[in-house]
Design a protein around this motif. Structure first.
Motif, PDB file in Angstrom:
ATOM      1  N   THR A  82       0.845  -1.188   0.000  1.00 21.35           N
ATOM      2  CA  THR A  82       0.000   0.000   0.000  1.00 21.35           C
ATOM      3  C   THR A  82       0.882   1.241   0.000  1.00 21.35           C
ATOM      4  O   THR A  82       1.819   1.341   0.790  1.00 21.35           O
ATOM      5  N   VAL A  83       0.582   2.183  -0.870  1.00 22.14           N
ATOM      6  CA  VAL A  83       1.360   3.419  -0.952  1.00 22.14           C
ATOM      7  C   VAL A  83       1.156   4.214   0.332  1.00 22.14           C
ATOM      8  O   VAL A  83       0.024   4.527   0.700  1.00 22.14           O
ATOM      9  N   PRO A  84       2.243   4.561   1.076  1.00 27.14           N
ATOM     10  CA  PRO A  84       2.095   5.310   2.328  1.00 27.14           C
ATOM     11  C   PRO A  84       1.495   6.696   2.089  1.00 27.14           C
ATOM     12  O   PRO A  84       1.672   7.288   1.017  1.00 27.14           O
ATOM     13  N   MET A  85       0.791   7.198   3.075  1.00 24.92           N
ATOM     14  CA  MET A  85       0.221   8.529   2.987  1.00 24.92           C
ATOM     15  C   MET A  85       1.351   9.555   2.856  1.00 24.92           C
ATOM     16  O   MET A  85       2.389   9.453   3.512  1.00 24.92           O
ATOM     17  N   GLY A  86       1.142  10.531   2.017  1.00 26.44           N
ATOM     18  CA  GLY A  86       2.140  11.571   1.825  1.00 26.44           C
ATOM     19  C   GLY A  86       3.194  11.220   0.806  1.00 26.44           C
ATOM     20  O   GLY A  86       4.131  11.982   0.595  1.00 26.44           O
ATOM     21  N   THR A  87       3.065  10.043   0.161  1.00 28.04           N
ATOM     22  CA  THR A  87       4.047   9.606  -0.824  1.00 28.04           C
ATOM     23  C   THR A  87       3.519   9.877  -2.225  1.00 28.04           C
ATOM     24  O   THR A  87       2.391   9.505  -2.559  1.00 28.04           O
ATOM     25  N   GLU A  88       4.332  10.511  -3.051  1.00 32.69           N
ATOM     26  CA  GLU A  88       3.944  10.853  -4.402  1.00 32.69           C
ATOM     27  C   GLU A  88       4.279   9.708  -5.356  1.00 32.69           C
ATOM     28  O   GLU A  88       5.190   8.912  -5.103  1.00 32.69           O
ATOM     29  N   PRO A  89       3.537   9.597  -6.482  1.00 34.84           N
ATOM     30  CA  PRO A  89       3.875   8.586  -7.499  1.00 34.84           C
ATOM     31  C   PRO A  89       5.305   8.788  -7.995  1.00 34.84           C
ATOM     32  O   PRO A  89       5.776   9.917  -8.148  1.00 34.84           O
ATOM     33  N   GLY A  90       5.997   7.695  -8.235  1.00 29.83           N
ATOM     34  CA  GLY A  90       7.375   7.762  -8.690  1.00 29.83           C
ATOM     35  C   GLY A  90       8.392   7.787  -7.574  1.00 29.83           C
ATOM     36  O   GLY A  90       9.594   7.682  -7.815  1.00 29.83           O
ATOM     37  N   THR A  91       7.926   7.908  -6.329  1.00 27.19           N
ATOM     38  CA  THR A  91       8.834   7.936  -5.189  1.00 27.19           C
ATOM     39  C   THR A  91       9.322   6.528  -4.860  1.00 27.19           C
ATOM     40  O   THR A  91       8.565   5.568  -4.950  1.00 27.19           O
ATOM     41  N   THR A  92      10.577   6.403  -4.497  1.00 24.97           N
ATOM     42  CA  THR A  92      11.117   5.117  -4.067  1.00 24.97           C
ATOM     43  C   THR A  92      10.821   4.924  -2.585  1.00 24.97           C
ATOM     44  O   THR A  92      11.128   5.799  -1.767  1.00 24.97           O
ATOM     45  N   ILE A  93      10.217   3.820  -2.234  1.00 23.83           N
ATOM     46  CA  ILE A  93       9.887   3.536  -0.842  1.00 23.83           C
ATOM     47  C   ILE A  93      10.603   2.273  -0.403  1.00 23.83           C
ATOM     48  O   ILE A  93      10.982   1.430  -1.214  1.00 23.83           O
ATOM     49  N   ARG A  94      10.799   2.158   0.891  1.00 22.28           N
ATOM     50  CA  ARG A  94      11.416   0.979   1.484  1.00 22.28           C
ATOM     51  C   ARG A  94      10.300   0.076   2.013  1.00 22.28           C
ATOM     52  O   ARG A  94       9.385   0.533   2.695  1.00 22.28           O
ATOM     53  N   VAL A  95      10.360  -1.215   1.698  1.00 22.21           N
ATOM     54  CA  VAL A  95       9.285  -2.150   2.038  1.00 22.21           C
ATOM     55  C   VAL A  95       9.830  -3.280   2.884  1.00 22.21           C
ATOM     56  O   VAL A  95      10.860  -3.871   2.572  1.00 22.21           O
TER      57      VAL A  95
END
Length: 293
Positions: A82-95
């Motif tokens: 699930t995309v975290p709140m406050g995260t924009e498309p194209g952002t790299t996230i740690r899972v």
């Protein structure tokens, strides 16, 4: 396969890194998830995943905060994120990936963000190969729609399972095969014969009921046998009591509705005891998003 899959949100990390968590592949909680999984990225310079269960992934451009998508690791495992709140498309996230079949997923958080480090109940989307999601008597894991439909109008679940898992047998000259409409028609006819056999048991001296029961048991037995093969389920529930085929035969004869409910929970990732929001979809053919999980 059970509690509802929940996800926590947190602010992004430094250098555009957000945090999220994942659960194992194949649960129909992914309505709206992309059909093609996103391949995880190799850590960039200055980024360290920390351990093999933490990966980096770029949020698809068509996914907003709160929406879900599939990722695929280098080992071929798929997870829902699930995309975290406050995260924009194209952002790299740690899972943070779950470990094992029934462990909780814990979102990643830096020491200075410990207030965002929530433990989330996240059952796997698919159990490890060779195992059932749960036992044949675990109907309370999903009362609605799985258990209720299996014990009343099981023909809908039967047709959906065969369509999604691509089960061809039992068929005659290729019919009904995996066709949802054909399986629904055939199973509905058997359901009507079972009902008529009970109502007119005295008039028919039980012959109609016996014939309908034999057809019903045969359908469930062959379908469960093929279901086990397609999903590589090798470990029988009765352990060393009997072989897998003997178990399939006994369960289909004595507990046919429970066997159908078990296959439905396994195939469609039923993880909540009551999923009234998914009742409508359980009365129709599998959705595209369900085929992709």
């Amino acid at each position: 396969r059970g509690r509802h899959v929940a996800f926590a949100s947190a602010p992004p990390f430094e250098e555009g890194l957000g945090e999220s968590n994942a659960t194992r592949e194949r649960a129909p909680e992914l309505e709206g998830a992309a059909s093609d999984p996103v391949v995880v990225e190799e850590p960039r310079e200055g980024q360290h995943a920390g351990d093999e269960n933490q990966v980096f992934v770029r949020v698809p451009w068509d996914k907003k905060a709160g929406e879900r998508f599939l990722i695929e690791t280098s080992r071929g495992e798929r997870f829902a994120v699930t995309v975290p709140m406050g995260t924009e498309p194209g952002t790299t996230i740690r899972v943070q990936l779950p470990v094992g079949a029934r462990i909780d997923a814990i979102p990643v958080a830096e020491p200075h963000n410990r207030e965002h480090d929530h433990i989330v109940n996240a059952p796997p989307l698919r159990p490890p190969p060779g195992q059932w999601r749960d036992g044949i008597c675990a109907c309370c894991n999903n009362i609605v729609p799985s258990c209720c439909l299996a014990c009343s109008c099981w023909c809908f679940l039967y047709a959906r399972i065969r369509k999604k898992e691509t089960i061809y047998e039992p068929s005659v000259l290729g019919w009904p095969g995996v066709h949802y409409g054909g399986n629904l028609f055939l199973s509905f006819c058997v359901w009507v014969l079972l009902l008529a056999g009970h109502i007119y048991a005295r008039q028919t001296k039980g012959v109609l009921l016996l014939a309908a029961e034999l057809v019903f048991v045969s359908m469930v037995f062959v379908t469960r046998k093929e279901f086990r093969r397609v999903n590589s389920i090798t470990e029988p529930e009765c352990k060393n009591c009997c072989s897998a085929e003997c178990e399939d035969c006994c369960f289909s004869f004595w507990f046919a509705p429970l066997a159908i409910a078990q296959m439905d929970r396994h195939s469609f990732g039923r993880t909540r005891s009551c999923e009234c929001d998914r009742l409508a979809e359980a009365l129709g053919p599998p959705l595209d998003s369900e085929h992709a999980i």
